[in-house]
Design a protein around this motif. Sequence first.
Motif, PDB file in Angstrom:
ATOM      1  N   GLY A  84      -3.637 -14.451 -32.383  1.00 59.90           N
ATOM      2  CA  GLY A  84      -3.938 -13.081 -32.826  1.00 59.90           C
ATOM      3  C   GLY A  84      -3.445 -12.015 -31.875  1.00 59.90           C
ATOM      4  N   PHE A  85      -3.286 -12.345 -30.591  1.00 58.89           N
ATOM      5  CA  PHE A  85      -2.804 -11.324 -29.659  1.00 58.89           C
ATOM      6  C   PHE A  85      -1.293 -11.175 -29.799  1.00 58.89           C
ATOM      7  CE2 PHE A  85      -6.495 -11.872 -26.449  1.00 58.89           C
ATOM      8  CZ  PHE A  85      -7.256 -10.977 -27.173  1.00 58.89           C
ATOM      9  N   SER A  86      -0.855  -9.980 -30.200  1.00 59.75           N
ATOM     10  CA  SER A  86       0.583  -9.756 -30.320  1.00 59.75           C
ATOM     11  C   SER A  86       1.122  -9.083 -29.064  1.00 59.75           C
ATOM     12  CB  SER A  86       0.869  -8.870 -31.537  1.00 59.75           C
ATOM     13  OG  SER A  86       0.231  -7.617 -31.380  1.00 59.75           O
ATOM     14  N   ASP A  87       0.233  -8.613 -28.207  1.00 59.74           N
ATOM     15  CA  ASP A  87       0.694  -7.780 -27.102  1.00 59.74           C
ATOM     16  C   ASP A  87      -0.265  -7.908 -25.923  1.00 59.74           C
ATOM     17  OD1 ASP A  87       2.061  -5.894 -25.702  1.00 59.74           O
ATOM     18  OD2 ASP A  87       1.218  -4.189 -26.753  1.00 59.74           O
ATOM     19  N   VAL A  88       0.240  -8.386 -24.786  1.00 60.81           N
ATOM     20  CA  VAL A  88      -0.554  -8.401 -23.556  1.00 60.81           C
ATOM     21  C   VAL A  88       0.147  -7.455 -22.574  1.00 60.81           C
ATOM     22  CG1 VAL A  88      -1.508  -9.795 -21.684  1.00 60.81           C
ATOM     23  CG2 VAL A  88      -1.239 -10.810 -23.958  1.00 60.81           C
ATOM     24  N   ALA A  89      -0.575  -6.434 -22.114  1.00 57.10           N
ATOM     25  CA  ALA A  89       0.007  -5.394 -21.264  1.00 57.10           C
ATOM     26  C   ALA A  89      -0.826  -5.248 -19.992  1.00 57.10           C
ATOM     27  CB  ALA A  89       0.063  -4.071 -22.025  1.00 57.10           C
ATOM     28  N   LEU A  90      -0.280  -4.501 -19.041  1.00 57.00           N
ATOM     29  CA  LEU A  90      -0.922  -4.353 -17.732  1.00 57.00           C
ATOM     30  C   LEU A  90      -0.761  -2.922 -17.245  1.00 57.00           C
ATOM     31  CD1 LEU A  90      -1.909  -5.860 -14.957  1.00 57.00           C
ATOM     32  CD2 LEU A  90       0.518  -5.796 -14.383  1.00 57.00           C
ATOM     33  N   THR A  91      -1.834  -2.373 -16.682  1.00 54.96           N
ATOM     34  CA  THR A  91      -1.733  -1.109 -15.955  1.00 54.96           C
ATOM     35  C   THR A  91      -2.018  -1.388 -14.487  1.00 54.96           C
ATOM     36  OG1 THR A  91      -2.455   0.180 -17.862  1.00 54.96           O
ATOM     37  CG2 THR A  91      -2.647   1.235 -15.725  1.00 54.96           C
ATOM     38  N   THR A  92      -1.132  -0.962 -13.612  1.00 53.07           N
ATOM     39  CA  THR A  92      -1.261  -1.285 -12.188  1.00 53.07           C
ATOM     40  C   THR A  92      -0.859  -0.095 -11.329  1.00 53.07           C
ATOM     41  OG1 THR A  92      -0.313  -2.667 -10.416  1.00 53.07           O
ATOM     42  CG2 THR A  92       1.084  -2.298 -12.317  1.00 53.07           C
ATOM     43  N   ASN A  93      -1.362  -0.066 -10.096  1.00 50.18           N
ATOM     44  CA  ASN A  93      -0.900   0.977  -9.179  1.00 50.18           C
ATOM     45  C   ASN A  93       0.401   0.580  -8.487  1.00 50.18           C
ATOM     46  OD1 ASN A  93      -1.514  -0.679  -6.911  1.00 50.18           O
ATOM     47  ND2 ASN A  93      -3.576   0.194  -6.721  1.00 50.18           N
ATOM     48  N   GLY A  94       0.888  -0.619  -8.754  1.00 55.68           N
ATOM     49  CA  GLY A  94       2.223  -1.009  -8.317  1.00 55.68           C
ATOM     50  C   GLY A  94       2.335  -1.600  -6.922  1.00 55.68           C
ATOM     51  N   LEU A  95       1.268  -1.489  -6.112  1.00 56.68           N
ATOM     52  CA  LEU A  95       1.394  -1.919  -4.712  1.00 56.68           C
ATOM     53  C   LEU A  95       1.786  -3.389  -4.572  1.00 56.68           C
ATOM     54  CD1 LEU A  95      -1.602  -0.268  -2.802  1.00 56.68           C
ATOM     55  CD2 LEU A  95       0.794   0.371  -2.781  1.00 56.68           C
ATOM     56  N   LEU A  96       1.275  -4.220  -5.459  1.00 51.15           N
ATOM     57  CA  LEU A  96       1.529  -5.665  -5.346  1.00 51.15           C
ATOM     58  C   LEU A  96       2.500  -6.152  -6.416  1.00 51.15           C
ATOM     59  CD1 LEU A  96      -2.180  -6.734  -4.713  1.00 51.15           C
ATOM     60  CD2 LEU A  96      -0.371  -6.418  -3.017  1.00 51.15           C
ATOM     61  N   LEU A  97       3.118  -5.217  -7.096  1.00 47.58           N
ATOM     62  CA  LEU A  97       3.938  -5.599  -8.248  1.00 47.58           C
ATOM     63  C   LEU A  97       5.244  -6.281  -7.848  1.00 47.58           C
ATOM     64  CD1 LEU A  97       4.020  -5.533 -11.316  1.00 47.58           C
ATOM     65  CD2 LEU A  97       4.945  -3.206 -11.188  1.00 47.58           C
ATOM     66  N   ALA A  98       5.826  -5.863  -6.731  1.00 49.40           N
ATOM     67  CA  ALA A  98       7.125  -6.424  -6.361  1.00 49.40           C
ATOM     68  C   ALA A  98       7.057  -7.940  -6.233  1.00 49.40           C
ATOM     69  CB  ALA A  98       7.614  -5.799  -5.050  1.00 49.40           C
ATOM     70  N   ARG A  99       5.943  -8.429  -5.668  1.00 46.59           N
ATOM     71  CA  ARG A  99       5.872  -9.880  -5.467  1.00 46.59           C
ATOM     72  C   ARG A  99       5.359 -10.623  -6.697  1.00 46.59           C
ATOM     73  NH1 ARG A  99       1.120  -9.307  -0.905  1.00 46.59           N
ATOM     74  NH2 ARG A  99       2.307  -7.456  -0.416  1.00 46.59           N
ATOM     75  N   GLN A 100       4.876  -9.901  -7.715  1.00 49.21           N
ATOM     76  CA  GLN A 100       4.291 -10.599  -8.871  1.00 49.21           C
ATOM     77  C   GLN A 100       5.026 -10.374 -10.185  1.00 49.21           C
ATOM     78  OE1 GLN A 100      -0.022 -10.536  -9.252  1.00 49.21           O
ATOM     79  NE2 GLN A 100      -0.275  -9.869  -7.151  1.00 49.21           N
ATOM     80  N   ALA A 101       5.931  -9.389 -10.218  1.00 51.04           N
ATOM     81  CA  ALA A 101       6.527  -8.979 -11.500  1.00 51.04           C
ATOM     82  C   ALA A 101       7.205 -10.146 -12.225  1.00 51.04           C
ATOM     83  CB  ALA A 101       7.527  -7.842 -11.268  1.00 51.04           C
ATOM     84  N   ALA A 102       7.994 -10.927 -11.511  1.00 50.11           N
ATOM     85  CA  ALA A 102       8.741 -12.006 -12.178  1.00 50.11           C
ATOM     86  C   ALA A 102       7.788 -13.059 -12.743  1.00 50.11           C
ATOM     87  CB  ALA A 102       9.729 -12.628 -11.190  1.00 50.11           C
ATOM     88  N   ASP A 103       6.754 -13.413 -11.975  1.00 51.32           N
ATOM     89  CA  ASP A 103       5.790 -14.420 -12.456  1.00 51.32           C
ATOM     90  C   ASP A 103       5.021 -13.908 -13.676  1.00 51.32           C
ATOM     91  OD1 ASP A 103       6.553 -16.115 -10.473  1.00 51.32           O
ATOM     92  OD2 ASP A 103       4.798 -15.764  -9.194  1.00 51.32           O
ATOM     93  N   LEU A 104       4.665 -12.639 -13.646  1.00 49.06           N
ATOM     94  CA  LEU A 104       3.932 -12.066 -14.786  1.00 49.06           C
ATOM     95  C   LEU A 104       4.800 -12.084 -16.038  1.00 49.06           C
ATOM     96  CD1 LEU A 104       2.312  -9.074 -12.880  1.00 49.06           C
ATOM     97  CD2 LEU A 104       1.046 -10.940 -13.970  1.00 49.06           C
ATOM     98  N   ARG A 105       6.056 -11.763 -15.855  1.00 44.00           N
ATOM     99  CA  ARG A 105       6.987 -11.771 -16.990  1.00 44.00           C
ATOM    100  C   ARG A 105       7.131 -13.185 -17.555  1.00 44.00           C
ATOM    101  NH1 ARG A 105       8.883  -8.026 -20.515  1.00 44.00           N
ATOM    102  NH2 ARG A 105      10.707  -8.845 -21.528  1.00 44.00           N
ATOM    103  N   ALA A 106       7.287 -14.121 -16.624  1.00 46.46           N
ATOM    104  CA  ALA A 106       7.456 -15.520 -17.047  1.00 46.46           C
ATOM    105  C   ALA A 106       6.197 -16.036 -17.759  1.00 46.46           C
ATOM    106  CB  ALA A 106       7.780 -16.391 -15.840  1.00 46.46           C
ATOM    107  N   ALA A 107       5.037 -15.474 -17.372  1.00 46.10           N
ATOM    108  CA  ALA A 107       3.785 -15.922 -17.986  1.00 46.10           C
ATOM    109  C   ALA A 107       3.569 -15.314 -19.365  1.00 46.10           C
ATOM    110  CB  ALA A 107       2.615 -15.565 -17.070  1.00 46.10           C
ATOM    111  N   GLY A 108       4.411 -14.340 -19.736  1.00 43.63           N
ATOM    112  CA  GLY A 108       4.311 -13.787 -21.085  1.00 43.63           C
ATOM    113  C   GLY A 108       3.853 -12.347 -21.156  1.00 43.63           C
ATOM    114  N   LEU A 109       3.710 -11.682 -20.000  1.00 50.91           N
ATOM    115  CA  LEU A 109       3.341 -10.265 -20.040  1.00 50.91           C
ATOM    116  C   LEU A 109       4.452  -9.485 -20.725  1.00 50.91           C
ATOM    117  CD1 LEU A 109       1.025  -8.404 -18.943  1.00 50.91           C
ATOM    118  CD2 LEU A 109       2.577  -7.811 -17.093  1.00 50.91           C
TER     119      LEU A 109
END
Length: 340
Positions: free
Chosen positions: A88-113
């Motif tokens: 049922g979920f067509s969209d999983v999104a994230l709001t972040t302040n970005g501080l830790l995003l550089a080290r997590q962005a690729a993994d989050l994308r790969a996980a389906g974000l």
Amino acid sequence: MIPDRFGRPLRSLRVSVTDRCNLRCRYCMPEDEYVWLPRASLLTFEELTRLAGVFAGLGVDKVRLTGGEPLLRHDLATLVGLLGRVPGFSDVALTTNGLLLARQAADLRAAGLRRVTVSLDTLRPERMREFARSARHAEVLEGIAAARAAGFTPLKLNTVVVRGFNDDEVEDLVEFARGHGAEPRFIEYMDVGGATRWSPEQVVSRDELLRRLADRYGAVTPLSEPGGSAPAERFRLPDGMTVGIIASTTAPFCGTCDRARLTADGTFFLCLYAERGLDLRAPLREGASDDDLARLVAAAWRDRTDRGAEARLAVARREALYTVSGLRADPHREMHTRGG
Ligand code: SF4
């Protein structure tokens, strides 16, 4: 679809995965000390996913992870993967302040974000030091670059505009977004829980923002999105660039609000301004079935009459919603607890 008392369907869910944050933004967490949710009360990923599945079964198809700062929650990509498998979920999104995003962005994308929104209140590191008590501005910029490189396009950049702090940066932020393939979104400063320094004079209204954009760029055209329930109104500049404005304070959009909120400890809120929430953790941990939980959620939503931001408009002498002692008495009133 489950309609509330005003016919608004339950369609989207914001899940605050932690009440902790690594910034102290003046519009959200300006105090020196906070009362945190007890660790033992925080839902596990399995518990969060199960509750999210209950909401999905009632018609929710969009889920957004918030906080606090959601990337402080260890191994968030695992939760993204679990939520992505909820039917049922067509969209999983994230709001972040970005501080830790550089080290997590690729993994989050790969996980389906699918989508990421990054908060960027200023382009000036010295302002961030003063306003958010952080010297890590460069890491936010690195996070934005990493998100783009990981394929999160178009990226959205959220700016809370506060008069006397960053209202002179609106045009610069538009140009920064343009240069980074992002859509800027300007948010009116809100008098929500946590905004203990709020005053009406500091609010830069949607109308003022539109005037500023028109003065700089020429005619600003509204992009009509009929039937939409998204908080941002979108506008096109003459050169095709799109800009969002979230006018929660002067022109609230409660009439189409389909958003439910779930805190990290399993409290279900019907509105960002709601005085109280419904505890779903206790029944969950006491053995309630999914059907039992769905009945609780559906009954609360059917009875929903919340129009928090509209109600605030009617307040004659508007000031901060809660005092510091009121927030300490119940940390669930904090925006960083219930998710912005
Ligand atoms: S104030 Fe409450 S009802 Fe209005 S848009 Fe925000 S969450 Fe929805």
